[in-house]
Design a protein around this motif. Structure first.
Motif, PDB file in Angstrom:
ATOM      1  N   PRO A 274       0.840  -1.216   0.000  1.00 29.14           N
ATOM      2  CA  PRO A 274       0.000   0.000   0.000  1.00 29.14           C
ATOM      3  C   PRO A 274       0.866   1.255   0.000  1.00 29.14           C
ATOM      4  O   PRO A 274       2.068   1.200   0.241  1.00 29.14           O
ATOM      5  CB  PRO A 274      -0.792  -0.131   1.296  1.00 29.14           C
ATOM      6  CG  PRO A 274       0.108  -0.918   2.199  1.00 29.14           C
ATOM      7  CD  PRO A 274       0.843  -1.883   1.311  1.00 29.14           C
ATOM      8  N   THR A 278      -0.768   6.587   3.549  1.00 28.15           N
ATOM      9  CA  THR A 278      -2.138   6.263   3.966  1.00 28.15           C
ATOM     10  C   THR A 278      -2.158   5.942   5.453  1.00 28.15           C
ATOM     11  O   THR A 278      -1.359   5.117   5.935  1.00 28.15           O
ATOM     12  CB  THR A 278      -2.671   5.063   3.168  1.00 28.15           C
ATOM     13  OG1 THR A 278      -2.586   5.356   1.762  1.00 28.15           O
ATOM     14  CG2 THR A 278      -4.120   4.778   3.538  1.00 28.15           C
ATOM     15  N   GLN A 281      -7.114   3.747  10.255  1.00 26.05           N
ATOM     16  CA  GLN A 281      -8.064   4.193  11.267  1.00 26.05           C
ATOM     17  C   GLN A 281      -8.503   2.998  12.106  1.00 26.05           C
ATOM     18  O   GLN A 281      -9.035   2.020  11.586  1.00 26.05           O
ATOM     19  CB  GLN A 281      -9.288   4.849  10.604  1.00 26.05           C
ATOM     20  CG  GLN A 281      -8.951   6.008   9.681  1.00 26.05           C
ATOM     21  CD  GLN A 281      -8.324   7.177  10.427  1.00 26.05           C
ATOM     22  OE1 GLN A 281      -8.562   7.364  11.623  1.00 26.05           O
ATOM     23  NE2 GLN A 281      -7.521   7.974   9.713  1.00 26.05           N
ATOM     24  N   THR A 286      -5.421   6.596  15.394  1.00 21.92           N
ATOM     25  CA  THR A 286      -4.886   6.605  14.032  1.00 21.92           C
ATOM     26  C   THR A 286      -3.458   6.093  14.044  1.00 21.92           C
ATOM     27  O   THR A 286      -2.637   6.519  14.859  1.00 21.92           O
ATOM     28  CB  THR A 286      -4.942   8.029  13.444  1.00 21.92           C
ATOM     29  OG1 THR A 286      -6.286   8.507  13.503  1.00 21.92           O
ATOM     30  CG2 THR A 286      -4.459   8.033  12.009  1.00 21.92           C
ATOM     31  N   ASN A 319      -3.589  -3.905   3.396  1.00 26.31           N
ATOM     32  CA  ASN A 319      -4.561  -3.642   2.320  1.00 26.31           C
ATOM     33  C   ASN A 319      -5.977  -3.948   2.776  1.00 26.31           C
ATOM     34  O   ASN A 319      -6.933  -3.252   2.392  1.00 26.31           O
ATOM     35  CB  ASN A 319      -4.204  -4.476   1.091  1.00 26.31           C
ATOM     36  CG  ASN A 319      -2.931  -4.005   0.416  1.00 26.31           C
ATOM     37  OD1 ASN A 319      -2.633  -2.815   0.421  1.00 26.31           O
ATOM     38  ND2 ASN A 319      -2.182  -4.932  -0.170  1.00 26.31           N
ATOM     39  N   ILE A 322      -7.120  -1.037   4.970  1.00 26.45           N
ATOM     40  CA  ILE A 322      -7.411   0.141   4.144  1.00 26.45           C
ATOM     41  C   ILE A 322      -8.753  -0.032   3.433  1.00 26.45           C
ATOM     42  O   ILE A 322      -9.538   0.920   3.313  1.00 26.45           O
ATOM     43  CB  ILE A 322      -6.278   0.363   3.128  1.00 26.45           C
ATOM     44  CG1 ILE A 322      -4.990   0.748   3.856  1.00 26.45           C
ATOM     45  CG2 ILE A 322      -6.640   1.446   2.114  1.00 26.45           C
ATOM     46  CD1 ILE A 322      -3.781   0.869   2.955  1.00 26.45           C
ATOM     47  N   LYS A 323      -9.062  -1.241   2.993  1.00 28.34           N
ATOM     48  CA  LYS A 323     -10.341  -1.504   2.337  1.00 28.34           C
ATOM     49  C   LYS A 323     -11.504  -1.301   3.304  1.00 28.34           C
ATOM     50  O   LYS A 323     -12.559  -0.747   2.948  1.00 28.34           O
ATOM     51  CB  LYS A 323     -10.340  -2.929   1.782  1.00 28.34           C
ATOM     52  CG  LYS A 323     -11.575  -3.275   0.984  1.00 28.34           C
ATOM     53  CD  LYS A 323     -11.481  -4.690   0.420  1.00 28.34           C
ATOM     54  CE  LYS A 323     -12.733  -5.034  -0.380  1.00 28.34           C
ATOM     55  NZ  LYS A 323     -12.650  -6.417  -0.937  1.00 28.34           N
ATOM     56  N   ASN A 325     -11.410   0.697   5.925  1.00 28.10           N
ATOM     57  CA  ASN A 325     -11.495   2.137   6.194  1.00 28.10           C
ATOM     58  C   ASN A 325     -12.221   2.870   5.075  1.00 28.10           C
ATOM     59  O   ASN A 325     -12.935   3.852   5.319  1.00 28.10           O
ATOM     60  CB  ASN A 325     -10.106   2.727   6.391  1.00 28.10           C
ATOM     61  CG  ASN A 325      -9.428   2.230   7.664  1.00 28.10           C
ATOM     62  OD1 ASN A 325      -8.211   2.184   7.766  1.00 28.10           O
ATOM     63  ND2 ASN A 325     -10.214   1.827   8.659  1.00 28.10           N
ATOM     64  N   LYS A 326     -12.044   2.433   3.839  1.00 28.37           N
ATOM     65  CA  LYS A 326     -12.723   3.082   2.725  1.00 28.37           C
ATOM     66  C   LYS A 326     -14.229   2.896   2.802  1.00 28.37           C
ATOM     67  O   LYS A 326     -14.998   3.720   2.281  1.00 28.37           O
ATOM     68  CB  LYS A 326     -12.194   2.543   1.398  1.00 28.37           C
ATOM     69  CG  LYS A 326     -10.780   3.017   1.060  1.00 28.37           C
ATOM     70  CD  LYS A 326     -10.340   2.489  -0.288  1.00 28.37           C
ATOM     71  CE  LYS A 326      -8.945   2.989  -0.649  1.00 28.37           C
ATOM     72  NZ  LYS A 326      -8.497   2.484  -1.972  1.00 28.37           N
ATOM     73  N   GLU A 327     -14.685   1.841   3.448  1.00 25.19           N
ATOM     74  CA  GLU A 327     -16.121   1.609   3.632  1.00 25.19           C
ATOM     75  C   GLU A 327     -16.693   2.425   4.787  1.00 25.19           C
ATOM     76  O   GLU A 327     -17.875   2.318   5.098  1.00 25.19           O
ATOM     77  CB  GLU A 327     -16.363   0.123   3.880  1.00 25.19           C
ATOM     78  CG  GLU A 327     -15.988  -0.758   2.686  1.00 25.19           C
ATOM     79  CD  GLU A 327     -16.146  -2.230   3.008  1.00 25.19           C
ATOM     80  OE1 GLU A 327     -16.487  -2.539   4.189  1.00 25.19           O
ATOM     81  OE2 GLU A 327     -15.946  -3.070   2.106  1.00 25.19           O
ATOM     82  N   GLY A 328     -15.841   3.233   5.425  1.00 29.16           N
ATOM     83  CA  GLY A 328     -16.296   4.068   6.536  1.00 29.16           C
ATOM     84  C   GLY A 328     -16.281   3.377   7.872  1.00 29.16           C
ATOM     85  O   GLY A 328     -16.889   3.875   8.832  1.00 29.16           O
ATOM     86  N   LYS A 330     -14.000   1.237  11.064  1.00 25.67           N
ATOM     87  CA  LYS A 330     -12.719   1.174  11.751  1.00 25.67           C
ATOM     88  C   LYS A 330     -12.505  -0.223  12.303  1.00 25.67           C
ATOM     89  O   LYS A 330     -13.454  -0.880  12.740  1.00 25.67           O
ATOM     90  CB  LYS A 330     -12.645   2.191  12.893  1.00 25.67           C
ATOM     91  CG  LYS A 330     -12.689   3.640  12.455  1.00 25.67           C
ATOM     92  CD  LYS A 330     -12.550   4.562  13.658  1.00 25.67           C
ATOM     93  CE  LYS A 330     -12.579   6.012  13.257  1.00 25.67           C
ATOM     94  NZ  LYS A 330     -12.434   6.917  14.439  1.00 25.67           N
TER      95      LYS A 330
END
Length: 389
Positions: A274, A278, A281, A286, A319, A322-323, A325-328, A330
C-alpha cells in the motif's frame, strides 16, 4: 577483465577458446563481440560484407569499408582513413555481424562516416604508432600545466594520438562553457601537432580511466556497460536505501549505475504494497506508517498517541484494513492483524575473560610489579652487612 570462455585449468590452458593462450574472441577488451558466424560459410553466390569494425584506444570503434578487398581478419592491425592523414587500429569484427552492429548504432551502409581501409599496417606504421602512444603521458602532464597556467576551469582526462602522430585528441571535462581558443594555439605550438578538443561527461571519463568500485570489482562502465542511463534518487528510495551521497555516488561523482540493476524487481514487489502516506483508522487511534521490509513483506505502523510502540503487519493485512477504512468503518486495533512471523533471536554470548584482555592497565601492572621487585632487591642489598675483606 576477461570473457567467460577464457577460464583456465590447473595447467594454465584456456578451457573455452582452446587456442593455447591466444584469445578466441579477438581480445578481452570492452565491447568485444564474439563472432559466432566465423565458422559458417555463406550461401553460394553471396559475397562477404565489405565493411569491418576497427577498434582504437579505450574501446573507441568505427566502421570502415574494405574497398580494396584485403584479406583481413579479427586482430589484424590496419591503417584506415582519417581527417587528416591516417590512423592505426585493430580489426575487432568482420563479416555479417557487422551489419547487426551498424543497425544497433544506427549507422547506414552508405554513410559518410564509414571511411575506407588503406592497407594492412606495415612495420613502419606500427613503429610510428607506438612512438606516438608512448608520448601521451608526457604530453598530458605538460598540457595540464598549460591549462593551470591559463586559469581554465577544465580537467584534461585523457589524450589519444592519431596513428601517424600528426594529430591528438584531448578529452576534457568541464562544468561550464570553456573558451579554449588560446589553449589550442598554445598546445599546437608546443607539441607541433594538430589539436582536437572533445568534451566528455563524468561517466564517460570514469569509463575511459577505469578503476575499482566500492564492491571490490572493476567499474561496470569500463568493463561491460555500454549505455549510461540516468539514475535518480527515487531509485534509492524504492530500494529503502539511506540517502547518503557518499555511499550512493560512484567515482564519477554521479549516482551509481548499479542502483538501476535491481530497480525493476523492487518495483514489481512494491505493487502489492500500500501507499506509505495512507493512515490506518482504528478504534484505539490513528496509525501512521514507520518503515517496511520488502523482502519479508512487512510494514511497521505506530499509533499517533504512542509512537514508540510499533506493530508489524503483513502487506495483505494492511490492504485489508485500508479496504475496511474506505467503507467508513474502523478496525478494533492493529494488534489483531499483527504478523505471526517469528524473528529468531540470537542468544547472548556469555562473557569470557580471554587472558586478561578486558583490563586496559594490564601492561602497567606488570611494569609496576617488576619495578617493585627491583626496589626490594636494592633495599635488601643496602641492608645486608658488608663482609670483611
Amino acid at each position: 577483465m576477461s570473457c567467460n570462455s577464457c577460464s583456465t585449468d590447473t595447467n594454465g590452458v584456456p578451457k573455452g577458446c582452446k587456442s593455447n593462450g591466444n584469445c578466441g574472441t579477438g581480445s578481452c577488451d570492452k565491447l568485444t563481440v564474439f563472432d559466432w558466424l566465423s565458422n559458417m560459410t555463406l550461401p553460394n553466390g553471396q559475397s562477404s560484407f565489405n565493411i569491418s569494425e576497427v577498434r582504437f584506444k579505450n574501446g573507441r570503434k568505427h566502421f570502415f569499408k574494405n574497398t580494396k578487398n584485403l584479406a583481413i581478419a579479427i586482430g589484424d592491425v590496419v591503417a584506415v582513413e582519417s581527417s587528416p592523414g591516417h590512423d592505426i587500429g585493430t580489426v575487432s569484427l568482420t563479416g555479417e555481424l557487422v551489419k547487426i552492429q551498424m543497425r544497433k548504432k544506427d549507422v547506414s551502409f552508405d554513410s559518410e562516416e564509414v571511411k575506407q581501409i588503406y592497407r594492412k599496417a606495415s612495420q613502419r606504421d606500427i613503429e610510428v604508432w607506438q612512438a606516438a602512444r608512448d608520448k601521451e603521458q608526457e604530453v598530458q602532464r605538460k598540457s595540464r600545466l598549460i591549462v593551470s597556467r591559463l586559469g581554465l576551469k577544465m580537467k584534461l582526462s585523457d589524450i589519444e594520438f592519431q596513428g601517424d602522430g600528426n594529430k591528438a585528441t584531448f578529452y576534457y571535462t568541464a562544468d561550464d562553457r570553456v573558451d579554449f581558443r588560446l589553449l589550442i594555439k598554445e598546445l599546437a605550438s608546443t607539441f607541433k601537432i594538430r589539436v582536437e578538443m572533445k568534451q566528455v561527461g563524468l561517466r564517460q571519463e570514469a569509463a575511459r580511466l577505469g578503476g575499482i568500485g566500492s564492491c571490490g570489482r572493476e567499474l561496470c562502465c569500463s568493463t561491460w556497460l555500454t549505455d549510461f542511463r540516468s539514475v535518480s534518487t527515487s531509485a534509492a528510495r524504492y530500494q529503502q536505501l539511506s540517502l547518503n551521497p557518499q555511499k550512493l555516488a560512484g567515482q564519477c561523482g554521479k549516482l551509481k549505475c548499479c542502483l538501476n540493476y535491481e530497480l525493476d524487481s523492487y518495483l514489481d514487489a512494491l505493487k502489492n504494497f500500500p501507499k506509505t502516506d495512507t493512515w490506518l483508522q482504528t478504534e484505539k487511534g490513528t496509525a501512521v506508517f514507520q518503515k517496511m521490509d520488502i523482502f519479508k513483506g512487512l510494514l511497521w505502523y505506530a499509533y499517533k498517541d504512542n509512537p514508540m510502540q510499533w506493530v508489524d503487519l503483513e502487506a495483505e493485512k494492511v490492504n485489508e484494513i485500508i479496504k475496511i477504512n474506505k467503507e467508513g468503518k474502523k478496525v478494533a486495533s492493529l494488534e489483531m492483524y499483527a504478523s505471526k512471523i517469528n524473528v529468531p533471536t540470537v542468544p547472548e554470548a556469555a562473557f569470557t575473560n580471554v587472558v586478561g584482555q578486558d583490563s586496559l592497565t594490564r601492561f602497567d601492572k606488570n611494569k609496576g610489579n617488576k619495578s617493585n621487585k627491583r626496589r626490594k632487591n636494592r633495599n635488601n642489598k643496602r641492608k645486608s652487612p658488608r663482609k670483611n675483606a
